[in-house]
Design an enzyme around this catalytic site. Structure first.
Site, PDB file in Angstrom:
ATOM      1  CE1 TYR A 136     -14.377  53.034  17.382  1.00 51.07           C
ATOM      2  CE2 TYR A 136     -16.616  53.598  17.662  1.00 51.07           C
ATOM      3  CZ  TYR A 136     -15.348  53.346  16.860  1.00 51.07           C
ATOM      4  OH  TYR A 136     -15.751  53.085  15.625  1.00 51.07           O
ATOM      5  CB  ILE A 165     -14.558  48.032   7.019  1.00 54.82           C
ATOM      6  CG1 ILE A 165     -15.856  47.972   7.724  1.00 54.82           C
ATOM      7  CG2 ILE A 165     -14.644  49.278   6.079  1.00 54.82           C
ATOM      8  CD1 ILE A 165     -16.234  48.779   8.835  1.00 54.82           C
TER       9      ILE A 165
END
Ligand SMILES: NC(=O)c1ccc[n+]([C@@H]2O[C@H](COP(=O)([O-])OP(=O)(O)OC[C@H]3O[C@@H](n4cnc5c(N)ncnc54)[C@H](OP(=O)(O)O)[C@@H]3O)[C@@H](O)[C@H]2O)c1
Length: 295
Positions: free
Chosen positions: A170, A19
């Site tokens: 996470y 990304i």
């Protein structure tokens, strides 16, 4: 007075892959000067070659940055602050998920250390330059995965009392990205500097692919890749937040597909956002890395 014709500058962390790389390409195509902040210079140079070739923009610079090393973050910020006057856009993109418990150079659990604390420290060190560059924008790449976090375990950040699971760490780090976004936005004038977070989509990037995700999680991550969107599609929302006039005064928000995204109820807790902010400042100070005060 703002010079609308001057070339804008963006810094993107983790810009050598996925990304971040496609976001850098998109901004290069929009004639930004882009600093690719990468922990591995060779990978950074390869990304630069790809971006220059596909954008015809030669104003792409690679700078070494390791968010798992606070002294390295401090040195990076020092180099940037002394060499450039303007940061129009900072995109805190770098991040990872780790199957096994590991630590940053400063002894902080690596998911929290890289995904949140390194970026928190970096942003605070660059903030004076970013504010002086107003109108300017800070963009934090969070995730829909924040929904799984029922808060951030500030009382056991290194998993000494509780069991470690990669996805748990996470999701907490991605909730931290949202808390950081909201709290920082509440301290800044939206007419000058905006701060927003986003979910890029489920993206077929390098995420979890370089051995960090092993066993069943790793196999599942490989299986779902056919259903994921390419990194160029994952870059659409960060590029939008960096460039669109439609969001030039919008701040403290969480976006998905260029629209306001759905936040977990927990992510709206102002109290938890303030606690994370104070905890992060204190932890940095304990490690010997004071942040400049926020006026
Ligand atoms: N992929 C998805 O489905 C998805 C979904 C939601 C959110 N996100 C978020 O999107 C962001 C970008 O991830 P991606 O999907 O593009 O994955 P990616 O292709 O693995 O890219 C991650 C980038 O972060 C860099 N990085 C990791 N640790 C670093 C460190 N200590 N210091 C500096 N850079 C470091 C990596 O550098 P190296 O190449 O050197 O490892 C790489 O450039 C992450 O914040 C992730 O949480 C991704």
């Amino acid at each position: 007075m703002t010079d609308n014709n001057k070339q804008k500058l963006a810094i993107i962390t983790g810009a050598n892959s996925g990304i971040g790389k496609e976001t850098a390409l998109g901004l290069a195509k929009s004639d930004f000067k882009v600093i690719l902040a990468c922990r591995n210079l060779d990978k950074g140079e390869q990304a630069k070659e790809y971006i220059v070739k596909n954008s015809n923009n030669n104003n792409i610079v690679v700078e070494q940055l390791d968010l798992a090393d606070l002294a390295n973050v401090r040195d990076f910020a020092k180099r940037i602050n002394s060499s450039i006057k303007t940061i129009d856009v900072l995109i805190n993109n770098a991040g990872g998920i780790f199957n096994t418990l590991g630590y940053t150079k400063d002894g902080i659990e690596q998911t929290f250390g890289i995904n949140h604390l390194g970026h928190f420290y970096l942003t605070r060190l660059l903030l004076e330059t970013i504010l002086a560059s107003a109108p300017s924008r800070i963009i934090n790449i969070s995730s829909f995965g924040h929904f799984s976090a029922n808060g951030i375990q500030l009382n056991d950040i290194n998993y000494e009392k509780t069991g470690y699971r990669g996805f748990k760490a996470y999701s907490q780090s991605k909730l931290a990205n949202i808390y950081f976004t909201k709290y920082l936005a509440s301290k800044l004038n939206p007419n000058e500097t905006t701060v927003n977070a986003l979910h890029p989509g489920a993206v077929r990037s390098g995420f979890g692919m370089d051995g960090d995700l092993k066993g069943l999680y790793g196999e599942f991550n490989k299986l779902i890749r056919v259903f994921e969107i390419p990194s160029s599609s994952g870059a659409k929302t960060p590029i939008y937040l960096a460039t669109s006039d439609k969001v030039d005064k919008v701040t403290g928000q969480y976006f998905s597909r260029k629209r306001k995204g759905l936040l977990s109820p927990k992510a709206n807790s102002e109290k938890d956002a303030r606690e994370l902010w104070e905890f992060s400042e204190k932890l940095l100070a304990e490690k010997g890395f004071e942040v400049p005060p926020l006026n």
